[in-house]
Scaffold this motif. Structure first.
Motif, short mmCIF file in Angstrom:
data_model
loop_
_atom_site.label_atom_id
_atom_site.label_comp_id
_atom_site.label_asym_id
_atom_site.label_seq_id
_atom_site.Cartn_x
_atom_site.Cartn_y
_atom_site.Cartn_z
N SER A 12 -33.56 -3.71 15.85
CA SER A 12 -32.47 -4.08 14.82
C SER A 12 -32.10 -2.67 13.95
O SER A 12 -32.84 -2.11 13.85
CB SER A 12 -32.83 -5.03 14.12
OG SER A 12 -33.86 -4.74 13.13
N GLN A 13 -30.94 -2.63 13.34
CA GLN A 13 -30.61 -1.67 12.42
C GLN A 13 -31.95 -1.53 11.46
O GLN A 13 -32.21 -0.23 11.05
CB GLN A 13 -29.38 -1.64 11.67
CG GLN A 13 -28.17 -1.44 12.77
CD GLN A 13 -28.44 -0.28 13.38
OE1 GLN A 13 -28.67 0.88 12.76
NE2 GLN A 13 -28.12 -0.39 14.79
N SER A 14 -32.50 -2.48 10.79
CA SER A 14 -33.44 -2.53 9.72
C SER A 14 -34.67 -1.91 10.46
O SER A 14 -35.48 -1.18 9.61
CB SER A 14 -33.59 -3.84 9.02
OG SER A 14 -34.06 -4.77 10.04
N GLU A 15 -34.98 -2.28 11.56
CA GLU A 15 -36.21 -1.90 12.17
C GLU A 15 -35.95 -0.45 12.56
O GLU A 15 -37.24 0.31 12.33
CB GLU A 15 -36.56 -2.85 13.48
CG GLU A 15 -37.94 -2.56 14.15
CD GLU A 15 -38.21 -3.12 15.52
OE1 GLU A 15 -38.84 -2.68 16.01
OE2 GLU A 15 -37.22 -3.94 15.81
N ALA A 57 -42.89 7.03 20.95
CA ALA A 57 -42.39 5.75 21.16
C ALA A 57 -41.49 5.28 19.94
O ALA A 57 -40.46 4.78 19.72
CB ALA A 57 -43.41 4.78 21.09
N MET A 58 -41.96 5.86 18.67
CA MET A 58 -41.07 5.53 17.29
C MET A 58 -39.78 6.11 17.70
O MET A 58 -38.90 5.76 17.15
CB MET A 58 -41.83 6.44 16.20
CG MET A 58 -43.15 5.56 15.83
SD MET A 58 -43.88 6.51 14.47
CE MET A 58 -45.65 6.06 14.47
N LEU A 59 -39.69 7.53 18.16
CA LEU A 59 -38.34 8.10 18.51
C LEU A 59 -37.39 7.35 19.42
O LEU A 59 -36.49 7.09 19.07
CB LEU A 59 -38.68 9.41 18.99
CG LEU A 59 -38.81 10.38 18.03
CD1 LEU A 59 -38.99 11.94 18.73
CD2 LEU A 59 -37.47 10.61 17.19
N ARG A 60 -38.10 6.74 20.46
CA ARG A 60 -37.49 6.04 21.22
C ARG A 60 -36.81 4.67 20.72
O ARG A 60 -35.71 4.09 21.15
CB ARG A 60 -38.37 5.56 22.58
CG ARG A 60 -38.58 6.89 23.51
CD ARG A 60 -37.54 7.02 24.53
NE ARG A 60 -37.48 6.24 25.63
CZ ARG A 60 -38.14 6.23 26.83
NH1 ARG A 60 -39.12 7.35 26.88
NH2 ARG A 60 -38.25 5.60 27.70
N ALA A 64 -45.75 2.18 19.54
CA ALA A 64 -45.55 2.78 18.01
C ALA A 64 -46.36 2.20 17.06
O ALA A 64 -46.68 3.01 16.10
CB ALA A 64 -43.70 2.33 17.77
N GLU A 65 -46.83 0.80 16.91
CA GLU A 65 -47.32 0.30 16.06
C GLU A 65 -48.96 0.81 16.24
O GLU A 65 -49.62 0.66 15.34
CB GLU A 65 -47.52 -1.20 16.49
CG GLU A 65 -46.09 -1.80 15.92
CD GLU A 65 -46.20 -3.48 16.41
OE1 GLU A 65 -46.79 -3.63 17.39
OE2 GLU A 65 -45.18 -4.23 16.12
#
Length: 366
Positions: free
Chosen positions: A131-134, A119-122, A112-113
């Motif tokens: 975490s929720q913020s992430e 990957a971002m979706l996963r 994702a990075e």
């Protein structure tokens, strides 16, 4: 900044340092272990060659063999290679309800990075270790990247926005974006919406209009290269009595080496009991050849391919078995068999997302 604020800031920095150090340590340990185990021939491969070899091994369910090659490619900046390493942790199957392991999370985050969209979706799905913020940060990143492309009619961007809505359990927006993606030309979305309409979703006022729309969506999905749709169209024609035309369509999947389709068609053609009573065409030599090719190519970690191969062998004479051996050898000499869907959406990143419009924009439905 107050004293409390200063202390809170220091604590956050300390935890951030621990977090970063912890994941760097994991990567270092994995990298050292994999490099020690790196096959000799990998040292002579370019990063792209290593990626292609690792990708095939991954989709043959040979995840441990694939990992050193994919790591080599990932370290050269290939985000898809990191994604596949993370994907292989759970046997190559996306399960958004299964808890994400530390290793899967580490490599999904690395991908994702490096701009990897799936990957971002996963990372934003329910059981992600993020975490929720992430998760919210990655959702915002996805929206920021995808919406301009979606406004230009990019089919894949619309499909991925459907996935973002799914991660927020917004069924209405999820379906709305899936419909938009389908009519913009995205083959997987076309197949999904066709099956939803076929099962009664949506409103169709004129008699027969639902059936016409379903057929149109399935045909478009197959034309766009989605293997499940090609399979659906081919099997439907065989079952309708258009055997020659249907088998010509299915042979597209055989030529591409789609392991699951080859094995399933082999089962249907063989003398083993049919799981689809409407299937009307048999060829036990050809069917046994397809099942044997799948069993040889695919990893023993999934014994499904081997099980059906052994069942088919039991129904062959010694002469027929020899014939199947020869045909299998000839087929595998010119074909690479592995799991595939024809779309390879796992290879799309922030940098190449625009190419999906070029690839599927012409497959849009009026």
């Amino acid at each position: 900044m107050t004293g409390n604020d200063s202390r809170r800031h220091s604590i956050m920095q300390m935890h951030l340092h621990r977090y970063t150090y912890y994941h760097q340590l994991i990567l270092l340990i994995l990298a050292v272990g994999l490099l020690v185990a790196l096959p000799t021939q990998a040292a002579t491969l370019t990063a792209e060659q290593a990626y292609q070899k690792g990708k095939i091994l991954h989709f043959q369910d040979r995840f441990e063999e694939a990992e050193p090659y994919l790591l080599q490619a990932g370290e050269s900046g290939n985000a898809s290679a990191y994604y596949l390493i993370g994907d292989g942790v759970d046997g190559g199957y996306i399960n958004i309800l299964a808890a994400m392991s530390t290793k899967e999370y580490t490599f999904m985050k690395l991908a994702a990075e490096n701009g990897h969209l799936l990957a971002m979706l996963r990372l934003v799905y329910y059981k992600s270790r993020a975490s929720q913020s992430e998760k919210e940060r990655w959702r915002n990143k996805l929206r920021q990247v995808l919406k301009p492309h979606a406004q230009s009619g990019n089919p894949l961007a619309l499909s991925f926005l459907s996935g973002v809505a799914l991660s927020e359990e917004d069924d209405g927006e999820n379906f709305e974006y899936a419909v938009k993606a389908a009519y913009a030309g995205h083959p997987r979305s076309q197949y999904y919406i066709a099956s939803e309409y076929e099962n009664g979703e949506g409103w169709f006022f004129l008699p027969g209009s639902r059936e016409k729309e379903v057929a149109k969506l399935y045909e478009a999905s197959a034309r766009g290269g989605y293997h499940d749709a090609i399979w659906y169209v081919g099997v439907t024609k065989v079952k309708a009595g258009e055997t020659e035309k249907g088998m010509q369509i299915l042979n597209v999947l055989i030529d591409k080496g789609d392991a699951s389709k080859i094995s399933t068609l082999g089962l249907m053609l063989s003398d083993l009991p049919d799981f689809d009573e409407e299937w009307v065409y048999d060829d036990k030599i050809l069917g046994s050849t397809y099942m044997r090719a799948s069993a040889i190519a695919m990893s023993d970690s999934d014994d499904t391919f081997q099980f059906f191969n052994e069942e088919a062998i039991s129904l062959l004479t010694a002469e027929e078995n020899q014939q199947v051996d020869q045909l299998t050898e000839e087929y595998l000499r010119t074909h690479t068999v592995y799991r595939q869907d024809g779309l390879d959406e796992f290879e799309y990143t922030v940098d190449n997302l625009h190419t999906a419009l070029e690839r599927w924009g012409g497959n849009a439905i009026e």
